[in-house]
Design a protein around this motif. Structure first.
Motif, PDB file in Angstrom:
ATOM      1  N   HIS A  70       0.841  -1.208   0.000  1.00  0.00           N
ATOM      2  CA  HIS A  70       0.000   0.000   0.000  1.00  0.00           C
ATOM      3  C   HIS A  70       0.873   1.254   0.000  1.00  0.00           C
ATOM      4  O   HIS A  70       0.597   2.213  -0.740  1.00  0.00           O
ATOM      5  CB  HIS A  70      -0.912  -0.004   1.221  1.00  0.00           C
ATOM      6  CG  HIS A  70      -1.743   1.231   1.364  1.00  0.00           C
ATOM      7  ND1 HIS A  70      -2.885   1.453   0.623  1.00  0.00           N
ATOM      8  CD2 HIS A  70      -1.581   2.336   2.154  1.00  0.00           C
ATOM      9  CE1 HIS A  70      -3.403   2.622   0.947  1.00  0.00           C
ATOM     10  NE2 HIS A  70      -2.634   3.182   1.873  1.00  0.00           N
ATOM     11  N   ARG A 112       3.903   1.690  -1.128  1.00  0.00           N
ATOM     12  CA  ARG A 112       4.520   1.886  -2.441  1.00  0.00           C
ATOM     13  C   ARG A 112       3.511   2.406  -3.453  1.00  0.00           C
ATOM     14  O   ARG A 112       3.843   3.256  -4.298  1.00  0.00           O
ATOM     15  CB  ARG A 112       5.139   0.581  -2.922  1.00  0.00           C
ATOM     16  CG  ARG A 112       6.434   0.221  -2.199  1.00  0.00           C
ATOM     17  CD  ARG A 112       6.838  -1.214  -2.432  1.00  0.00           C
ATOM     18  NE  ARG A 112       8.187  -1.479  -1.941  1.00  0.00           N
ATOM     19  CZ  ARG A 112       8.644  -2.675  -1.614  1.00  0.00           C
ATOM     20  NH1 ARG A 112       7.850  -3.741  -1.720  1.00  0.00           N
ATOM     21  NH2 ARG A 112       9.871  -2.831  -1.178  1.00  0.00           N
ATOM     22  N   ASN A 113       2.278   1.914  -3.391  1.00  0.00           N
ATOM     23  CA  ASN A 113       1.244   2.412  -4.299  1.00  0.00           C
ATOM     24  C   ASN A 113       0.932   3.882  -4.050  1.00  0.00           C
ATOM     25  O   ASN A 113       0.733   4.655  -4.990  1.00  0.00           O
ATOM     26  CB  ASN A 113      -0.032   1.574  -4.158  1.00  0.00           C
ATOM     27  CG  ASN A 113       0.098   0.202  -4.797  1.00  0.00           C
ATOM     28  OD1 ASN A 113       0.903   0.001  -5.704  1.00  0.00           O
ATOM     29  ND2 ASN A 113      -0.695  -0.746  -4.335  1.00  0.00           N
ATOM     30  N   LEU A 149       3.655   5.829  -5.598  1.00  0.00           N
ATOM     31  CA  LEU A 149       3.491   5.894  -7.054  1.00  0.00           C
ATOM     32  C   LEU A 149       2.472   6.946  -7.460  1.00  0.00           C
ATOM     33  O   LEU A 149       2.664   7.688  -8.434  1.00  0.00           O
ATOM     34  CB  LEU A 149       3.039   4.527  -7.581  1.00  0.00           C
ATOM     35  CG  LEU A 149       4.103   3.595  -8.146  1.00  0.00           C
ATOM     36  CD1 LEU A 149       3.473   2.268  -8.577  1.00  0.00           C
ATOM     37  CD2 LEU A 149       4.830   4.227  -9.328  1.00  0.00           C
ATOM     38  N   ASN A 169      -0.548  -0.130 -16.026  1.00  0.00           N
ATOM     39  CA  ASN A 169      -1.324  -0.212 -14.784  1.00  0.00           C
ATOM     40  C   ASN A 169      -0.646  -1.119 -13.750  1.00  0.00           C
ATOM     41  O   ASN A 169      -1.277  -1.990 -13.143  1.00  0.00           O
ATOM     42  CB  ASN A 169      -2.748  -0.720 -15.077  1.00  0.00           C
ATOM     43  CG  ASN A 169      -3.685  -0.504 -13.905  1.00  0.00           C
ATOM     44  OD1 ASN A 169      -3.529   0.444 -13.136  1.00  0.00           O
ATOM     45  ND2 ASN A 169      -4.662  -1.388 -13.750  1.00  0.00           N
ATOM     46  N   LEU A 197       0.717  -1.990 -10.355  1.00  0.00           N
ATOM     47  CA  LEU A 197       0.594  -1.633  -8.951  1.00  0.00           C
ATOM     48  C   LEU A 197       1.016  -2.821  -8.085  1.00  0.00           C
ATOM     49  O   LEU A 197       1.022  -3.969  -8.542  1.00  0.00           O
ATOM     50  CB  LEU A 197      -0.848  -1.245  -8.613  1.00  0.00           C
ATOM     51  CG  LEU A 197      -1.370   0.054  -9.223  1.00  0.00           C
ATOM     52  CD1 LEU A 197      -2.869   0.170  -8.991  1.00  0.00           C
ATOM     53  CD2 LEU A 197      -0.646   1.267  -8.650  1.00  0.00           C
ATOM     54  N   GLU A 251      -1.453  -5.467  -2.204  1.00  0.00           N
ATOM     55  CA  GLU A 251      -1.481  -5.002  -0.823  1.00  0.00           C
ATOM     56  C   GLU A 251      -1.717  -6.189   0.106  1.00  0.00           C
ATOM     57  O   GLU A 251      -2.765  -6.334   0.731  1.00  0.00           O
ATOM     58  CB  GLU A 251      -2.517  -3.885  -0.668  1.00  0.00           C
ATOM     59  CG  GLU A 251      -2.156  -2.683  -1.541  1.00  0.00           C
ATOM     60  CD  GLU A 251      -3.010  -1.453  -1.294  1.00  0.00           C
ATOM     61  OE1 GLU A 251      -3.803  -1.457  -0.322  1.00  0.00           O
ATOM     62  OE2 GLU A 251      -2.878  -0.486  -2.066  1.00  0.00           O
ATOM     63  N   ASP A 291       5.742  -7.379  -3.522  1.00  0.00           N
ATOM     64  CA  ASP A 291       6.429  -6.921  -4.738  1.00  0.00           C
ATOM     65  C   ASP A 291       6.715  -8.051  -5.721  1.00  0.00           C
ATOM     66  O   ASP A 291       7.231  -7.806  -6.809  1.00  0.00           O
ATOM     67  CB  ASP A 291       7.732  -6.215  -4.377  1.00  0.00           C
ATOM     68  CG  ASP A 291       8.709  -7.107  -3.616  1.00  0.00           C
ATOM     69  OD1 ASP A 291       8.277  -8.142  -3.079  1.00  0.00           O
ATOM     70  OD2 ASP A 291       9.895  -6.747  -3.541  1.00  0.00           O
ATOM     71  N   PHE A 304       4.651  -7.645  -8.995  1.00  0.00           N
ATOM     72  CA  PHE A 304       5.100  -6.418  -9.653  1.00  0.00           C
ATOM     73  C   PHE A 304       6.461  -6.622 -10.309  1.00  0.00           C
ATOM     74  O   PHE A 304       6.665  -6.291 -11.483  1.00  0.00           O
ATOM     75  CB  PHE A 304       5.178  -5.296  -8.616  1.00  0.00           C
ATOM     76  CG  PHE A 304       5.492  -3.930  -9.178  1.00  0.00           C
ATOM     77  CD1 PHE A 304       4.488  -2.991  -9.346  1.00  0.00           C
ATOM     78  CD2 PHE A 304       6.801  -3.573  -9.511  1.00  0.00           C
ATOM     79  CE1 PHE A 304       4.777  -1.728  -9.841  1.00  0.00           C
ATOM     80  CE2 PHE A 304       7.096  -2.326 -10.009  1.00  0.00           C
ATOM     81  CZ  PHE A 304       6.077  -1.394 -10.178  1.00  0.00           C
TER      82      PHE A 304
END
Length: 338
Positions: A71, A73-74, A77, A174, A176, A179, A185, A188
């Motif tokens: 969360h 890191r999002n 971003l 997109n 992300l 969470e 990660d 991602f």
């Protein structure tokens, strides 16, 4: 215009935050913003962040309730203004010319991702150890993409902190973070290297990954949160199927998942969590890795020897009830002599 947004999730890292931030703000490359997402810290982390922010206006603090690094890191971003973005951890530290070298490579080759090497810093022993974060021995061109190498997942570890990303590339796809409690990660990091059309590298150590044990460290509770790893790979498989790239990459993904199971098992102190982890991966693995993990599931109940990360010459387990020894890496089962 800001060139690089450096995103740092922070949760109770008062012991290490000073060195982390010092090596970020003193980078030889100055055109950066540092987005520190305070993830509900209960120690002096926010106080330390505030002190640094007062002295350096490039530091932006975002306070959040405790929701995890994914969360955080999002959120970083969503607030990033740079052409490039870097995700660094609050307990690590860095060479001062890291950003300069990564940006130079990214700009020179118009890349989506630039990767670099790292060393492990053993906090207890105060020594540096080799990791396995980058392997460019079989890379024949620069830049490259997943189709240019035999196994893109052997080129770099499935982490984000040794990579510089082009922000527009992440936005267009997109990308992300999940969470979830750990492995946030994994999806991602792996998905972006499959998507990237231009990946490059700087074959130098710029990052020092701090190895230590504390109660608030994610890995401390990792063995009880085994479902997170399977959740990450399930999402990855789903995304690859939608993109119609799963079939041709199934073999290398299977090998990666087998490694992930063995790594996660190293955190499992309780047999029931280990078996739960293995069971969840049996459902998504294909043969032959599925067969190997099934062997291990059968033998895990009474394991005796367990050499794991790093540098496992052997993984074996003994099921005394069935009188069998299982050597997983070779998928061999031996009957114990009566």
């Amino acid at each position: 215009m800001v060139k690089v947004s450096i995103i740092v999730p922070v949760y109770n890292k008062e012991k290490y935050l000073d060195r982390c931030l010092t090596t970020i703000i003193n980078q030889t490359y100055k055109n950066i913003e540092v987005i520190c997402v305070n993830d509900g810290s209960t120690d002096r982390s926010l106080e330390i962040l505030s002190k640094f922010a007062e002295e350096d206006k490039r530091i932006n603090i975002i306070n959040e309730c405790r929701k995890g690094a994914g969360h955080a890191r999002n959120i970083g971003l969503l607030n990033a203004r740079g052409k490039y973005v870097q995700f660094l951890d609050a307990d690590d530290f860095f060479e001062l010319d890291m950003v300069e070298n990564l940006v130079m490579k990214a700009e020179g080759l118009c890349t989506d991702i630039v990767i670099c090497d790292a060393l492990i810093y053993d906090e207890k022993e105060k020594i540096y150890k080799c990791g396995n974060w980058i392997n460019i021995n079989n890379v024949k061109k620069d830049p490259f993409c997943s189709e240019d190498v035999e196994n893109i997942l052997e080129i770099t570890a499935s982490c984000v902190w040794n990579k510089l990303y082009r922000l527009d590339f992440l936005i267009e796809n997109n990308c992300l973070f999940q969470e979830i409690e750990n492995n946030n990660d994994t999806y991602f990091a792996i998905w972006t290297v499959f998507l990237a059309e231009r990946i490059s590298y700087v074959d130098r150590v710029f990052i020092y990954y701090r190895e230590y044990y504390e109660e608030n460290r994610i890995s401390s509770n990792r063995g009880r949160q085994v479902e997170c790893c399977a959740i990450a790979y399930k999402k990855l498989i789903s995304a690859m199927k939608k993109k119609k790239i799963y079939k041709r990459n199934k073999e290398i993904l299977n090998k990666q998942m087998e490694k992930a199971v063995l790594y996660e098992l190293s955190f499992c102190k309780d047999i029931k969590y280990g078996k739960k982890l293995i069971s969840s991966f049996i459902k998504i693995l294909q043969e032959p890795e599925k067969i190997k993990i099934k062997y291990f599931y059968e033998g895990f109940q009474n394991y005796r020897t367990f050499y794991l990360f790093g540098f496992l010459p052997l993984v074996k387990s003994i099921n005394l009830e069935r009188k069998k020894i299982f050597i997983v890496l070779n998928c061999i089962s031996f009957d114990v002599k009566k």
